[in-house]
Design a protein around this motif. Sequence first.
Motif, PDB file in Angstrom:
ATOM      1  N   THR A  35    -110.613 -66.725 -22.140  1.00 26.88           N
ATOM      2  CA  THR A  35    -109.642 -65.880 -21.442  1.00 26.88           C
ATOM      3  C   THR A  35    -109.940 -64.387 -21.600  1.00 26.88           C
ATOM      4  O   THR A  35    -109.402 -63.575 -20.854  1.00 26.88           O
ATOM      5  CB  THR A  35    -108.205 -66.184 -21.922  1.00 26.88           C
ATOM      6  N   ASP A  94    -108.208 -66.746 -15.687  1.00 22.22           N
ATOM      7  CA  ASP A  94    -107.480 -68.007 -15.706  1.00 22.22           C
ATOM      8  C   ASP A  94    -108.313 -69.053 -16.428  1.00 22.22           C
ATOM      9  O   ASP A  94    -109.532 -68.988 -16.458  1.00 22.22           O
ATOM     10  CB  ASP A  94    -107.189 -68.463 -14.274  1.00 22.22           C
ATOM     11  N   VAL A  95    -107.624 -70.032 -17.024  1.00 15.93           N
ATOM     12  CA  VAL A  95    -108.307 -71.088 -17.767  1.00 15.93           C
ATOM     13  C   VAL A  95    -107.714 -72.425 -17.361  1.00 15.93           C
ATOM     14  O   VAL A  95    -106.531 -72.527 -17.021  1.00 15.93           O
ATOM     15  CB  VAL A  95    -108.183 -70.874 -19.299  1.00 15.93           C
ATOM     16  N   HIS A 104    -101.816 -70.640 -29.475  1.00 16.64           N
ATOM     17  CA  HIS A 104    -101.581 -70.529 -28.039  1.00 16.64           C
ATOM     18  C   HIS A 104    -100.178 -70.997 -27.683  1.00 16.64           C
ATOM     19  O   HIS A 104     -99.577 -71.818 -28.383  1.00 16.64           O
ATOM     20  CB  HIS A 104    -102.617 -71.359 -27.268  1.00 16.64           C
ATOM     21  N   ALA A 157    -101.875 -72.491 -21.949  1.00 16.03           N
ATOM     22  CA  ALA A 157    -103.035 -72.558 -22.842  1.00 16.03           C
ATOM     23  C   ALA A 157    -102.822 -73.581 -23.948  1.00 16.03           C
ATOM     24  O   ALA A 157    -103.752 -74.306 -24.324  1.00 16.03           O
ATOM     25  CB  ALA A 157    -103.321 -71.185 -23.433  1.00 16.03           C
TER      26      ALA A 157
END
Length: 246
Positions: free
Chosen positions: A123, A128-129, A223, A227
Amino acid sequence: MSVDVTQTIRIAMWSGPRNMSTTMMRSFGARPEAVCVDEPFYAAWLAAAGEVHPMQEEILASQSSDPAVVASELLAPLPPGKTLQYQKQMTHHMLKSFPLDWVSGLRHAFLVRHPGRVIASYTKKMGDVSLDAIGVPQQEWLYREITERTGKVPPVVDSDRLLADPPEVLPRLCDALGIDWDPAMLGWAPGAKPEDGAWAPHWYDAVWKSSGFGAPPGPLPEHTGKAADIEKEALESYERLLQNHV
């Protein structure tokens, strides 16, 4: 004089992004007999998946976007004086529609990293992940596929364990791959290398400054939200893969 390909050892190291994969490429690249290949299916994946990444035009111009051509190039004779090929392979680049028949004659290993660390690193470079973006499900699928195709269980290297004690872990990896241990793998000259992909200026700033493996990792990042959900799901695959760590 033509190269006797029967004397060539080809190693494919399968990793997700932000797994210390470039550091591992540096380590193998420090061996005098080795030549490295950096993420050969990157352009093919971008073209086939319709993804857009930083330095898109440079990447597409630097590699073939035909996965069959890439696979053929990976089996070509090595440069004079080189007998070991190290392929830095990204698991999320290997779509299920891409050919895998070329993997049978190679030696394979898998480089894993705790998903919490991967997400934190990813990140910082990408806005974006997602679970697919960090390559963990694809890594587990490829592990099963390659085990079946080669009839051998590939060794797994965990980034945290590697950073904690490189002189202990790297010789075990070499032994599992059937190659001699070379202490040269513990260090290298900083800076860019000829094998670095066209995308290196965006991703490799830390590696370009390095001359060896970094310090042992600190506490796991914490997180929340999306996430945290991705980390929880990825952990299941990560922990299954860890069962075969060196």
